[in-house]
Motif scaffolding. Structure first.
Motif, PDB file in Angstrom:
ATOM      1  N   GLY A  22       0.875  -1.251   0.055  1.00 39.12           N
ATOM      2  CA  GLY A  22      -0.127   0.050   0.094  1.00 39.12           C
ATOM      3  C   GLY A  22       0.759   1.292  -0.005  1.00 39.12           C
ATOM      4  O   GLY A  22       0.462   2.261  -0.492  1.00 39.12           O
ATOM      5  N   CYS A 108      -4.824   3.000   0.485  1.00 41.89           N
ATOM      6  CA  CYS A 108      -4.348   1.615   0.318  1.00 41.89           C
ATOM      7  C   CYS A 108      -5.607   0.987   0.113  1.00 41.89           C
ATOM      8  O   CYS A 108      -6.765   1.020   0.699  1.00 41.89           O
ATOM      9  CB  CYS A 108      -3.759   1.096   1.686  1.00 41.89           C
ATOM     10  SG  CYS A 108      -3.380  -0.521   1.455  1.00 41.89           S
ATOM     11  N   LEU A 110      -6.385  -1.939   1.073  1.00 37.70           N
ATOM     12  CA  LEU A 110      -6.854  -2.695   2.020  1.00 37.70           C
ATOM     13  C   LEU A 110      -7.432  -1.846   3.191  1.00 37.70           C
ATOM     14  O   LEU A 110      -8.196  -2.313   4.028  1.00 37.70           O
ATOM     15  CB  LEU A 110      -5.735  -3.287   2.771  1.00 37.70           C
ATOM     16  CG  LEU A 110      -4.866  -4.550   2.023  1.00 37.70           C
ATOM     17  CD1 LEU A 110      -3.766  -5.246   2.591  1.00 37.70           C
ATOM     18  CD2 LEU A 110      -6.013  -5.457   1.481  1.00 37.70           C
ATOM     19  N   THR A 177      -5.907  -0.801  10.384  1.00 36.10           N
ATOM     20  CA  THR A 177      -5.111  -1.797   9.614  1.00 36.10           C
ATOM     21  C   THR A 177      -3.906  -2.141  10.551  1.00 36.10           C
ATOM     22  O   THR A 177      -3.307  -2.969  10.357  1.00 36.10           O
ATOM     23  CB  THR A 177      -5.076  -1.428   8.224  1.00 36.10           C
ATOM     24  OG1 THR A 177      -4.231  -0.226   8.422  1.00 36.10           O
ATOM     25  CG2 THR A 177      -6.096  -1.394   7.622  1.00 36.10           C
ATOM     26  N   CYS A 207      -3.853  -5.797   8.453  1.00 30.50           N
ATOM     27  CA  CYS A 207      -3.436  -6.186   7.214  1.00 30.50           C
ATOM     28  C   CYS A 207      -2.339  -7.037   7.107  1.00 30.50           C
ATOM     29  O   CYS A 207      -1.733  -7.323   8.287  1.00 30.50           O
ATOM     30  CB  CYS A 207      -3.065  -4.916   6.236  1.00 30.50           C
ATOM     31  SG  CYS A 207      -1.626  -4.483   6.848  1.00 30.50           S
ATOM     32  N   ALA A 209       0.520  -6.931   5.986  1.00 28.18           N
ATOM     33  CA  ALA A 209       1.877  -6.521   6.269  1.00 28.18           C
ATOM     34  C   ALA A 209       2.086  -6.044   7.910  1.00 28.18           C
ATOM     35  O   ALA A 209       3.259  -6.325   8.301  1.00 28.18           O
ATOM     36  CB  ALA A 209       2.224  -5.209   5.383  1.00 28.18           C
ATOM     37  N   ALA A 279       6.164  -0.103   8.085  1.00 29.11           N
ATOM     38  CA  ALA A 279       5.640  -0.176   6.578  1.00 29.11           C
ATOM     39  C   ALA A 279       6.089   0.973   5.713  1.00 29.11           C
ATOM     40  O   ALA A 279       5.968   0.901   4.473  1.00 29.11           O
ATOM     41  CB  ALA A 279       4.245  -0.533   6.579  1.00 29.11           C
ATOM     42  N   PHE A 313      -0.024  -3.765  -5.256  1.00 29.01           N
ATOM     43  CA  PHE A 313      -1.122  -3.198  -5.769  1.00 29.01           C
ATOM     44  C   PHE A 313      -1.036  -2.046  -6.696  1.00 29.01           C
ATOM     45  O   PHE A 313      -0.044  -1.312  -6.522  1.00 29.01           O
ATOM     46  CB  PHE A 313      -1.839  -2.314  -4.380  1.00 29.01           C
ATOM     47  CG  PHE A 313      -2.036  -3.491  -3.127  1.00 29.01           C
ATOM     48  CD1 PHE A 313      -2.511  -4.732  -3.446  1.00 29.01           C
ATOM     49  CD2 PHE A 313      -2.012  -2.753  -1.980  1.00 29.01           C
ATOM     50  CE1 PHE A 313      -2.689  -5.358  -2.409  1.00 29.01           C
ATOM     51  CE2 PHE A 313      -2.110  -3.593  -0.816  1.00 29.01           C
ATOM     52  CZ  PHE A 313      -2.512  -4.849  -0.965  1.00 29.01           C
TER      53      PHE A 313
HETATM   54 FE1  SF4 Z   1      -2.129  -1.030   3.396  1.00 26.44          FE
HETATM   55 FE2  SF4 Z   1      -1.260  -2.308   5.284  1.00 26.44          FE
HETATM   56 FE3  SF4 Z   1       0.426  -1.019   4.057  1.00 26.44          FE
HETATM   57 FE4  SF4 Z   1      -1.467   0.052   5.621  1.00 26.44          FE
HETATM   58  S1  SF4 Z   1       0.038  -1.337   6.407  1.00 26.44           S
HETATM   59  S2  SF4 Z   1      -0.686   0.810   3.520  1.00 26.44           S
HETATM   60  S3  SF4 Z   1      -2.983  -1.413   5.173  1.00 26.44           S
HETATM   61  S4  SF4 Z   1      -0.739  -2.684   3.118  1.00 26.44           S
END
Ligand code: SF4
Ligand code: 0O3
Length: 337
Positions: A22, A108, A110, A177, A207, A209, A279, A313
């Protein structure tokens, strides 16, 4: 004269770590929009919670604003605006349309899925409980999918006993998430004890991740003297990784945004440390930090691998064929600018 002998240090390096699908997509959207439409491209809120990423995009011509009304009037109907990966309340695209603005939504997929799950609960007559942190942009965005009063925020287990809801028989929950998987399971268990008819979302809101990064930290943390999480103080998922490291056996753990911030007094006498990255944290900063340790220690890197990630994605069709240069590609994969 002989060079001083460096003390040995094992670095347990978590895998997976850093950029998720994401975040990759959101950063790509800004870079591609700059290529296709030229500067400035406005971005509502930090595209992801990372100073290095935000500064790099700013250098390329992105202009970060908190609200659409912060965009100068003469640019409002002619320059693109990107919504951040964390998602926005429904009022934001509605406002953009009223102002005849051209927007690109980098939410994102998700996070969008959680929005849809909240709307589904409501369609089926359920009041929505959202487990998350007050004031976080993702929480503001998810609550803003429904009208005021349709969602009740739950932050802690302690809060559950005192929750006032319109109808205990018709309740559904969703979550932010990026929460702690274990703390959230405790909150859900407390909610289910109090509201036996509570309906879960059709699939997990936390999510892949978030889950994977926490699992890798759990694997690496036992008996480490220190755990460094590359990430920003406003990055929810990164802060959760610090908590997970502490809970699972790291003697100490802290966030760090750049190697220059490391408090070397705190590293005195360490023989095993863990490193992971939230992330939204680019890999180049992880490398910078490992290099800083190599300058001071005789480093052995052990990989703490839990799972290989393959999620990807794609960006919206309009941007897909925009050509990029090598430097842009390096910036996009977090390996430099
Ligand atoms: Fe998407 Fe999860 Fe990354 Fe948030 S942490 S941007 S929900 S993949
Ligand atoms: O939500 P969080 O504060 O963790 O956001 P980051 O640090 O920008 O990481 C990306 C995660 C995200 C966009 C929401 O899931």
């Amino acid at each position: 004269m002989n060079a001083p002998v460096k003390p040995p240090l094992t670095i347990r390096l978590c895998e997976p770590r850093g950029f998720c699908a994401g975040v990759d997509r959101a950063i790509q959207i800004v870079v591609l929009a700059l290529k296709k439409y030229g500067a400035p491209v406005y971005v509502r809120h930090e595209i992801v919670h990372n100073r290095f990423v935000v500064d790099g995009l700013r250098e390329r011509g992105a202009v970060f604003v908190q609200e659409l009304s912060d965009i100068p009037a003469e640019h409002r109907d002619e320059r693109p605006v990107v919504f951040s990966a964390h998602g926005v309340p429904k009022s934001v695209p509605a406002d953009a349309e009223n102002r005849h603005m051209f927007y690109l939504d980098a939410t994102c997929p998700l996070v969008s899925k959680v929005h849809k799950q909240a709307m589904r609960h409501q369609r089926l007559g359920r009041h929505v409980l959202l487990i998350g942190h007050a004031g976080h942009p993702e929480v503001v965005g998810t609550m803003g999918q429904l009208e005021p009063g349709a969602v009740t925020l739950v932050e802690t287990v302690e809060q559950v006993a005192g929750l006032a809801v319109p109808d205990e028989e018709n309740l559904g929950f969703v979550t932010q998430t990026t929460l702690s998987v274990d703390d959230t399971a405790d909150i859900v268990a407390a909610l289910e004890r109090r509201f036996p008819k509570l309906t879960a979302p059709s699939s997990e809101s936390i999510c892949y991740a978030t889950t994977n990064r926490q699992e890798a930290v759990k694997k690496a943390a036992p008996d480490t003297d220190m755990f460094l999480i590359v990430g920003a103080p406003n990055s929810s998922n990164s802060r959760r990784l610090v908590e997970v490291a502490r809970k699972h056996g790291a003697a100490d753990a802290t966030l760090v945004q750049r190697a220059g911030e490391i408090d070397w007094d705190r590293m005195d006498g360490v023989s095993a440390i863990g490193i992971s990255a939230g992330a939204s944290a680019p890999e180049i900063v992880v490398e910078e930090i490992i290099d800083a340790f190599r300058d001071r220690f005789d480093v052995t890197v052990d990989i703490a691998l839990t799972v290989e990630e393959t999620e990807n994605f794609p960006v919206m069709r309009d941007l897909r064929d925009t050509p990029l240069e090598t430097a842009d590609m390096a910036f996009l994969n977090g390996s430099g600018d």
